[in-house]
Design a protein around this motif. Structure first.
Motif, PDB file in Angstrom:
ATOM      1  N   LEU A   8      19.083  38.875  16.598  1.00 46.62           N
ATOM      2  CA  LEU A   8      19.459  37.641  15.914  1.00 46.62           C
ATOM      3  C   LEU A   8      20.232  37.883  14.619  1.00 46.62           C
ATOM      4  O   LEU A   8      20.703  36.932  13.996  1.00 46.62           O
ATOM      5  CB  LEU A   8      18.199  36.813  15.591  1.00 46.62           C
ATOM      6  CG  LEU A   8      17.388  36.315  16.793  1.00 46.62           C
ATOM      7  CD1 LEU A   8      16.064  35.728  16.326  1.00 46.62           C
ATOM      8  CD2 LEU A   8      18.180  35.293  17.584  1.00 46.62           C
ATOM      9  N   THR A  30      23.391  38.365  21.422  1.00 45.52           N
ATOM     10  CA  THR A  30      23.291  38.258  19.973  1.00 45.52           C
ATOM     11  C   THR A  30      23.490  36.825  19.509  1.00 45.52           C
ATOM     12  O   THR A  30      24.007  35.969  20.239  1.00 45.52           O
ATOM     13  CB  THR A  30      24.320  39.186  19.301  1.00 45.52           C
ATOM     14  OG1 THR A  30      24.129  39.172  17.886  1.00 45.52           O
ATOM     15  CG2 THR A  30      25.741  38.754  19.611  1.00 45.52           C
ATOM     16  N   ASN A  31      23.079  36.579  18.281  1.00 47.86           N
ATOM     17  CA  ASN A  31      23.308  35.300  17.624  1.00 47.86           C
ATOM     18  C   ASN A  31      24.808  34.990  17.638  1.00 47.86           C
ATOM     19  O   ASN A  31      25.622  35.854  17.306  1.00 47.86           O
ATOM     20  CB  ASN A  31      22.806  35.412  16.179  1.00 47.86           C
ATOM     21  CG  ASN A  31      22.805  34.086  15.449  1.00 47.86           C
ATOM     22  OD1 ASN A  31      23.718  33.281  15.599  1.00 47.86           O
ATOM     23  ND2 ASN A  31      21.773  33.882  14.643  1.00 47.86           N
ATOM     24  N   LYS A  43      26.598  35.787  23.973  1.00 50.28           N
ATOM     25  CA  LYS A  43      25.964  34.941  22.964  1.00 50.28           C
ATOM     26  C   LYS A  43      24.613  34.442  23.460  1.00 50.28           C
ATOM     27  O   LYS A  43      24.448  34.132  24.634  1.00 50.28           O
ATOM     28  CB  LYS A  43      26.857  33.742  22.642  1.00 50.28           C
ATOM     29  CG  LYS A  43      28.215  34.091  22.061  1.00 50.28           C
ATOM     30  CD  LYS A  43      29.046  32.820  21.889  1.00 50.28           C
ATOM     31  CE  LYS A  43      30.458  33.158  21.422  1.00 50.28           C
ATOM     32  NZ  LYS A  43      31.295  31.936  21.302  1.00 50.28           N
ATOM     33  N   ILE A  48      15.652  30.498  20.789  1.00 48.44           N
ATOM     34  CA  ILE A  48      15.302  31.831  21.280  1.00 48.44           C
ATOM     35  C   ILE A  48      14.206  31.780  22.343  1.00 48.44           C
ATOM     36  O   ILE A  48      14.286  32.479  23.363  1.00 48.44           O
ATOM     37  CB  ILE A  48      14.889  32.770  20.115  1.00 48.44           C
ATOM     38  CG1 ILE A  48      14.676  34.196  20.610  1.00 48.44           C
ATOM     39  CG2 ILE A  48      13.699  32.240  19.364  1.00 48.44           C
ATOM     40  CD1 ILE A  48      15.913  34.889  21.094  1.00 48.44           C
TER      41      ILE A  48
END
Length: 356
Positions: A8, A30-31, A43, A48
């Motif tokens: 994150l 990933t964030n 992304k 989450i």
């Protein structure tokens, strides 16, 4: 892809990119704020916890680069059983510690943890008792030998004896091929008094009931190959009945079936396809050209040869797909279905042999 790296933060993304360079079959999630347009980088979509629900059973291993608390809360709704849950590993974004969090043995989290720690020169954090005490859990042994554990509660009881330093006997029909802890002893049960042992591990494809009063676990080696030939459109229940009858007569457990094999002309035969699915084993298709190379070793039929180009099916396909294994049942006919059973041959690497 069978491994997912999830992070994150910016630092976590940088560490994730480093891991991608060293880990095969991995993708980095990933964030969106720190997304990098690179191959195998994606992304995180949405919250989450919901995102983890979408991917939890999609990968064999989930590698989180974030706080352990976030990971625990994110995976908690989706944890079911150690037999099916993926390996879960947690890293801090500095890459100082690698924690095996879930499915350490069967899922492989402990092994993944050590590999990642080696890549990053990090501290592997493994808390399973058998690993901490440098001994051997039953599920680890089963995984190494490609065996199915018949009862996981039994495995837990016997592993507890091993971890506590108590003597456990192993009665095996296959070569174990590894050094055992001092308190795990291979024995011939017929000639060894069992009073000194607190538990037993049986490694066998034979159908047995719990054979001693002590704690006992049965491991089923995946070493039985079923060769099948059949007339068109034979129903799956009849094929399953034929397989079960053969195994009962041989006193062999269904849990030891490695795969079902048949000839290429039968690759779309629905009854055979469904039988493999119901038994939870692969279906191996053998080319007729391969069968022609060995068919003279088996009793065949000219009628079959005129129809499909080879004179026999069940025996040669089982033989060829079992590494030239041992025939333990010749072709047996069940109203248009033929079943042959082979026990897998000795492994080429020499680490495992057949004692039957």
């Amino acid at each position: 892809m069978d491994k997912a790296i999830i992070t994150l933060t910016k630092g976590g993304t940088e560490l994730g990119m480093k891991l991608l360079e060293h880990i095969d079959k991995a993708v980095l999630y990933t964030n969106p704020k720190f997304y990098i347009k690179e191959k195998h980088v994606k992304k995180i979509d949405g919250k989450i916890v919901e995102f983890i629900g979408k991917i939890f059973n999609k990968y064999k291993c989930l590698i989180f680069i974030m706080a352990t608390g976030i990971v625990v809360r994110s995976i908690a709704p989706y944890i079911k059983d150690k037999k099916i849950d993926p390996a879960v590993i947690v890293l801090d974004e500095e890459g100082k510690n690698v924690i095996s969090l879930l499915s350490g043995h069967i899922g492989g989290a402990n092994e993944y943890t050590n590999k990642i720690a080696s890549i990053l020169n990090a501290n592997p954090v493994i808390t399973t008792a058998s690993d901490v005490k440098n001994t051997l859990a039953v599920d680890t042994l089963a995984m190494e030998l490609n065996c199915e554990i018949e009862d996981f509660q039994d495995a837990t009881k016997v592993t507890a004896h091993i971890v506590n330093g108590e003597k456990v006997g192993i009665i095996s029909d296959i070569c174990i091929g590894r050094v055992l802890p001092e308190n795990m002893v291979e024995i011939d049960f017929k000639n060894k008094p069992h009073e000194e042992f607190k538990g037993f591990i049986y490694i066998t494809d034979k159908r047995i009931l719990s054979p001693v009063e002590s704690d006992c676990v049965v491991l089923r080696p995946k070493n039985i190959v079923i060769g099948i030939g059949c007339r068109r459109k034979k129903p799956v229940d009849k094929i399953i009945e034929a397989i079960e009858d053969s195994l009962i007569s041989l006193n062999i457990s269904k849990k030891s079936i490695k795969h079902i094999a048949t000839v290429d002309v039968k690759k779309n035969e629905e009854g055979i396809i469904q039988a493999a699915k119901l038994l939870g084993v692969p279906l191996v298709i053998v080319d007729r050209e391969k069968i022609k190379e060995v068919e003279d070793q088996f009793k065949g039929s000219e009628f079959v040869k005129k129809r499909i180009g080879v004179c026999a099916v069940s025996e040669p396909v089982a033989f060829l797909s079992s590494e030239s294994g041992q025939m333990i049942q010749k072709k047996k006919v069940y109203d248009g279905i033929t079943i042959a059973v082979f026990r897998e041959g000795e492994k080429k690497n020499g680490n495992c042999c057949n004692r039957n």
